[in-house]
Design an enzyme around this catalytic site. Structure first.
Site, PDB file in Angstrom:
ATOM      1  N   LYS A  52      -9.348   3.812   0.338  1.00  0.00           N
ATOM      2  CA  LYS A  52      -8.156   3.941   1.193  1.00  0.00           C
ATOM      3  C   LYS A  52      -7.593   5.355   1.113  1.00  0.00           C
ATOM      4  O   LYS A  52      -7.275   5.969   2.126  1.00  0.00           O
ATOM      5  CB  LYS A  52      -7.084   2.915   0.761  1.00  0.00           C
ATOM      6  CG  LYS A  52      -7.422   1.484   1.169  1.00  0.00           C
ATOM      7  CD  LYS A  52      -6.535   0.453   0.461  1.00  0.00           C
ATOM      8  CE  LYS A  52      -7.029  -0.971   0.757  1.00  0.00           C
ATOM      9  NZ  LYS A  52      -6.351  -2.000  -0.056  1.00  0.00           N
ATOM     10  N   GLN A  96      -1.785  -2.935  -4.748  1.00  0.00           N
ATOM     11  CA  GLN A  96      -3.117  -3.542  -4.724  1.00  0.00           C
ATOM     12  C   GLN A  96      -3.139  -4.837  -5.541  1.00  0.00           C
ATOM     13  O   GLN A  96      -2.716  -4.863  -6.693  1.00  0.00           O
ATOM     14  CB  GLN A  96      -4.156  -2.539  -5.272  1.00  0.00           C
ATOM     15  CG  GLN A  96      -5.586  -3.018  -5.216  1.00  0.00           C
ATOM     16  CD  GLN A  96      -6.127  -3.180  -3.790  1.00  0.00           C
ATOM     17  OE1 GLN A  96      -5.899  -2.346  -2.932  1.00  0.00           O
ATOM     18  NE2 GLN A  96      -6.837  -4.270  -3.550  1.00  0.00           N
ATOM     19  N   ASP A 119       0.981  -3.717   4.299  1.00  0.00           N
ATOM     20  CA  ASP A 119       0.041  -4.824   4.075  1.00  0.00           C
ATOM     21  C   ASP A 119       0.496  -6.077   4.835  1.00  0.00           C
ATOM     22  O   ASP A 119      -0.271  -7.027   4.990  1.00  0.00           O
ATOM     23  CB  ASP A 119      -0.028  -5.152   2.578  1.00  0.00           C
ATOM     24  CG  ASP A 119      -1.314  -4.636   1.936  1.00  0.00           C
ATOM     25  OD1 ASP A 119      -2.274  -4.363   2.679  1.00  0.00           O
ATOM     26  OD2 ASP A 119      -1.340  -4.519   0.704  1.00  0.00           O
TER      27      ASP A 119
END
Ligand code: NAD
Length: 290
Positions: A52, A96, A119
């Site tokens: 990412k 994450q 997200d």
């Protein structure tokens, strides 16, 4: 049979974003800045976060990686989240998952400022998504929708069977595909580990979205001719290669592909789309901050 090439489409999307960022730069505007918080050293998480951050650089975004040790306390992580919420330089960020067991994941996700939640995991965004309001759509289902749209796959009125009811894939994709619009308007059945006679559902499905994480779970005798297959599964299977594993999906590709009208490969299908849509969400976050 047509391959739904997530690698190609994700590159197209990244190219489009890069062009937009270059224009922002030319106009002297702030470029999107994505931060990623990683706690611990989980192998897959390190790979995902690394990829990412690298992609951010390639397309002209600013990026920040905050790598915290495995034994970071919940309190410390929450303080980090608050700092990111308050930092005007950061347009969007991700924490994450999975987090170490001693940290309450829900508590952390609830602490993320919904306007920076690229997200799309915060209940405010999830609720808005379910109500057709402007929100951040979780990157994986967003990527699936975009793949279906760009390949012009007809979903209207089609019986779509989703396998898996996770909050990040199965549940949101079942909502999105049942909504009005392109790549949607489908009749959706959401199946899971307690579903009885799963095969009866999949055999009658026009479209199958598989997100359970069991290698080669979906076999040829479970699908009908002409089915559209979206394989979300990513499992690392140990082998004797240098890496020590290979990546495989939920679908027995060799068996199922000849029966399918469209199918996503693993790797190179939904995976790369997920990163592209996270970047898209970060661009949207930057624009919405204005
Ligand atoms: P999960 O691992 O949280 O849950 C699995 C789901 O599968 C559960 O809802 C369970 O009810 C269902 N399930 C388990 N066994 C079943 C069975 N026999 N029949 C029917 N349903 C069954 O789900 P997840 O986080 O969505 O992950 C699923 C897979 O997708 C994993 O392989 C994961 O690595 C992968 N994934 C890929 C991406 C991507 O970018 N491509 C993103 C997220 C997850």
């Amino acid at each position: 049979m047509e391959i739904l090439d997530g690698k190609k489409i994700s590159n197209d999307i990244k190219q489009e974003i890069a062009e937009e960022v270059a224009k922002m730069k030319d106009r002297g505007e702030k470029v999107p800045h994505l931060a990623a918080v990683l706690v611990g050293n989980d192998g897959a998480s390190l790979t995902y976060v690394g990829s990412k951050v690298r992609t951010c650089k390639k397309i002209g975004f600013e990026s920040t990686l905050i790598h915290l040790p495995e034994d970071t306390s919940e309190e410390k992580l929450l303080a980090q989240v608050e700092a990111l919420n308050a930092n005007p330089e950061i347009d969007g960020y991700i924490v994450q998952l999975p987090l170490p067991k001693h940290i309450n994941e829900q508590k952390v996700l609830l602490a993320v400022d919904p306007s920076k939640d690229v997200d799309g995991f915060h209940p405010e965004n999830f609720g808005k998504m379910a109500l057709d309001m402007v929100s951040f759509i979780p990157a994986t289902p967003y990527g699936i929708m975009e793949l279906l749209r760009r390949y012009d796959v007809d979903t209207t009125g089609k019986h779509t069977v989703v396998i898996g009811r996770s909050h990040i894939v199965g549940r949101p994709i079942s909502i999105l595909m049942s909504q009005k619009g392109k790549a949607a308007d489908a009749t959706v059945t959401l199946t899971h580990s307690r579903t009885q006679n799963l095969k009866e559902f999949t055999k009658n499905a026009d479209i199958i979205v598989s997100a359970l994480g069991v290698p080669d779970f979906l076999k040829a005798d479970m699908v009908k001719e002409g089915v559209v297959i979206i394989d979300v599964g990513i499992t690392r299977v140990p082998d004797s290669s240098e890496k020590g594993y290979y990546i495989t999906g939920d679908v027995d590709f060799d068996e199922v592909a000849p029966k399918a009208s469209h199918i996503t490969p693993v790797p190179g299908g939904v995976g790369p789309m997920t990163i592209a849509m996270l970047l898209k969400n970060t661009l949207l976050a930057r624009k919405r901050q204005n």
